[in-house]
Design a protein around this motif. Structure first.
Motif, mmCIF file in Angstrom:
data_model
loop_
_atom_site.group_PDB
_atom_site.id
_atom_site.type_symbol
_atom_site.label_atom_id
_atom_site.label_comp_id
_atom_site.label_asym_id
_atom_site.label_seq_id
_atom_site.Cartn_x
_atom_site.Cartn_y
_atom_site.Cartn_z
ATOM 1 N N LYS A 2 0.769 -1.168 -0.208
ATOM 2 C CA LYS A 2 -0.101 0.001 -0.064
ATOM 3 C C LYS A 2 0.763 1.254 0.084
ATOM 4 O O LYS A 2 0.709 2.112 -0.833
ATOM 5 N N ALA A 3 1.927 1.303 0.754
ATOM 6 C CA ALA A 3 2.712 2.333 1.018
ATOM 7 C C ALA A 3 3.571 2.740 -0.544
ATOM 8 O O ALA A 3 3.558 3.748 -0.860
ATOM 9 N N LEU A 4 3.968 1.845 -1.014
ATOM 10 C CA LEU A 4 4.555 2.027 -2.469
ATOM 11 C C LEU A 4 3.819 2.452 -3.306
ATOM 12 O O LEU A 4 4.062 3.276 -4.026
ATOM 13 N N ALA A 5 2.634 1.795 -3.386
ATOM 14 C CA ALA A 5 1.585 2.087 -4.445
ATOM 15 C C ALA A 5 0.997 3.553 -4.107
ATOM 16 O O ALA A 5 0.840 4.422 -5.401
ATOM 17 N N GLN A 6 0.772 3.883 -3.043
ATOM 18 C CA GLN A 6 0.269 5.236 -2.752
ATOM 19 C C GLN A 6 1.336 6.176 -3.039
ATOM 20 O O GLN A 6 0.878 7.337 -3.645
ATOM 21 N N TYR A 7 2.555 5.914 -2.784
ATOM 22 C CA TYR A 7 3.713 6.689 -3.268
ATOM 23 C C TYR A 7 3.882 7.045 -4.683
ATOM 24 O O TYR A 7 3.853 8.246 -5.181
ATOM 25 N N ALA A 8 4.063 5.889 -5.298
ATOM 26 C CA ALA A 8 3.792 6.161 -6.702
ATOM 27 C C ALA A 8 2.649 7.042 -7.479
ATOM 28 O O ALA A 8 3.106 7.819 -8.403
ATOM 29 N N GLU A 9 1.516 6.859 -6.935
ATOM 30 C CA GLU A 9 0.588 7.566 -7.467
ATOM 31 C C GLU A 9 0.475 9.166 -7.176
ATOM 32 O O GLU A 9 0.048 9.755 -8.083
ATOM 33 N N SER A 10 1.253 9.473 -5.731
ATOM 34 C CA SER A 10 1.093 10.652 -5.292
ATOM 35 C C SER A 10 2.151 11.628 -5.971
ATOM 36 O O SER A 10 1.957 12.717 -6.038
ATOM 37 N N ILE A 11 3.029 10.837 -6.532
ATOM 38 C CA ILE A 11 4.484 11.812 -6.744
ATOM 39 C C ILE A 11 4.294 12.225 -8.270
ATOM 40 O O ILE A 11 4.221 11.476 -9.145
ATOM 41 N N ASN A 12 4.483 13.448 -8.516
ATOM 42 C CA ASN A 12 4.542 14.123 -9.718
ATOM 43 C C ASN A 12 5.846 14.823 -10.146
ATOM 44 O O ASN A 12 6.377 15.159 -9.168
ATOM 45 N N TYR A 13 6.176 15.100 -11.327
ATOM 46 C CA TYR A 13 7.092 15.881 -11.534
ATOM 47 C C TYR A 13 7.291 17.174 -10.862
ATOM 48 O O TYR A 13 8.505 17.507 -10.557
#
Length: 453
Positions: A6-17
């Motif tokens: 969950k932590a890794l997936a939420q991180y990937a979704e939340s970070i943008n350029y």
């Protein structure tokens, strides 16, 4: 799903350029340029040629181009060949902690999917920064190596996030991609034991291939195993004997912008990272002692170097493959003392009689004081004893390319030019360098167009 997934997936979704610090953006560009340098240095290497030939039989109209070619194959295959190119010379970047890693192996996923999807430079930079954050943090959390499993198991997690990010997966689908990657694809450390084979340079590429495949399935709605990391028969129990420190994931859980790429190291020499400082110490000694004067060589090192590239395996004393030689601190030190800086051409004669002879006059041992410095430093101390009885000693703690001894942009460009000159025309070399420095305004497919000319 479990806490880690969950932590890794939420991180990937939340970070943008827009959330990525400028120094991290620049460092991602540096790693892309470095990856291209070492990949094209290996373009004609036998394992690369074999992999390219095998997978070129599956050409299709849909897919990604293998670096330097015009034909397309399915993207996970392209990622595999690109990954073998990046990894073959053991010349790409490194991170050392509880678990060692070559994080830029995951850039192969960005090359393949970026071409297939026509991803913009900002998306590619973001995906790589996220992948580094995850994989490097996992290396701080637990050791795979000590339990007989390979570091590429962490690398594939980072590659999965690179792929998921480029495919635009939401957090739920990214969790499934992580599960599809993590459960079926545990890689054994036997890859790096005894006489090393071509697979030493392909294990990470295979992890990235599996990661791309997992993300492609998840993109279509395919679901993965429940609790892949924390389940009763999951990653932590099976590969880590139940030991895992969640502390290194705290910043990911707090959605702190990516920065861990800044903690990793670029290589100046194509040797296993623990031997980088041994090369530099040997080069300093070479300025003071002629090879014909050497009676004995004593290498004092730290435990991880002793275990991974030291005298434990008899094959490291008598290497018959390039893969074994670049993982032998004895061979590497002897070659540097005799011939100077190690380059990709140094491995053309693995069985050089002078190198093998000097290795027989060598002692390797762990120094407890050096061991205490690891992994913050990677010290090697080399003492040369001459036939006349004189002793000359050099110790290097941080190799060139380490954050405490960084490689400049100009030095990185020089590495690129030196290692791609046999494959890329000088004009293309210059265009590639310019392209990478302005990647945020470019498209990844355009890079493949440039490299396929």
């Amino acid at each position: 799903m479990d806490r880690i997934t969950k932590a890794l997936a939420q991180y990937a979704e939340s970070i943008n350029y827009d959330k990525i610090p400028s120094d991290v953006v620049h460092e991602v560009k540096r790693r892309i340029l470095d990856s291209l340098a070492v990949a094209f240095a290996a373009y004609n290497a036998e394992p690369v040629a074999l992999a390219r030939r095998a997978l070129s039989r599956g050409q299709s109209q849909w897919g990604a181009r293998i670096l330097g070619t015009r034909y397309r194959v399915v993207p996970d295959w392209a990622a595999f060949v690109d990954g073998v190119m990046i990894r073959y010379h053991d010349f790409n970047d490194t991170y050392l902690s509880k678990e060692p890693l070559h994080p830029s192996d995951m850039i192969a996923a960005a090359f393949s999917l970026g071409d297939m999807l026509g991803s913009g430079g900002k998306a590619v930079i973001t995906s790589i920064a996220v992948g580094y954050e995850a994989a490097v943090s996992l290396c701080d959390a637990a050791s795979l190596r000590k339990r007989g499993w390979d570091h590429v198991n962490y690398l594939g997690v980072g590659s999965t996030l690179v792929a998921a990010k480029l495919l635009g997966l939401d957090a739920e689908k990214t969790q499934h991609a992580l599960a599809i990657y993590a459960v079926p694809h545990a890689a054994m450390r036997q890859t790096r034991a005894g006489e090393l084979s071509m697979w030493k340079g392909a294990a990470a590429a295979n992890a990235t291939r599996n990661a791309v495949f997992a993300a492609l399935l998840a993109a279509e709605g395919f679901t993965g195993p429940f609790k892949p990391f924390e389940g009763e028969m999951g990653f932590i129990r099976q590969l880590l004997s139940g030991e895992f420190d969640y502390g290194p994931l705290a910043e990911i859980e707090r959605l702190v912008p990516p920065h861990r790429i800044l903690d990793t190291y670029i290589k100046p020499y194509p040797v296993e990272y623990h031997a980088q400082t041994a090369v530099e110490a040997a080069l300093r000694l070479r300025e003071r002692v002629r090879p014909e004067e050497i009676e004995k060589v004593v290498v004092e090192t730290f435990q991880a170097a002793y275990d991974i590239i030291g005298p434990k395996d008899p094959e490291k004393w008598d290497p018959h493959t390039k893969e074994t030689a670049d993982h032998s601190i004895m061979w590497i030190t002897a070659a540097a003392l005799l011939y100077g800086p190690i380059t990709v051409d140094s491995y053309e004669n693995i069985r050089d009689p002078q190198i093998l002879s000097l290795m027989k006059r060598m002692e390797v041992k762990v120094d407890p004081e050096l061991d205490k410095m690891y992994p913050k430093a990677h010290p090697n101390r080399i003492t040369v004893i001459t036939k006349g009885g004189a002793r000359h000693t050099e110790q290097v703690d941080y190799a060139k390319g380490h954050p405490k001894n960084p490689l400049s942009d100009r030095e990185l460009e020089e590495k690129f030019y030196a290692n791609t000159r046999r494959v890329l025309p000088s004009g293309i070399q210059r265009e590639v360098v310019e392209f990478v420095w302005h990647l945020e305004d470019k498209n990844m497919a355009e890079l493949h167009d440039l490299l396929a000319q």
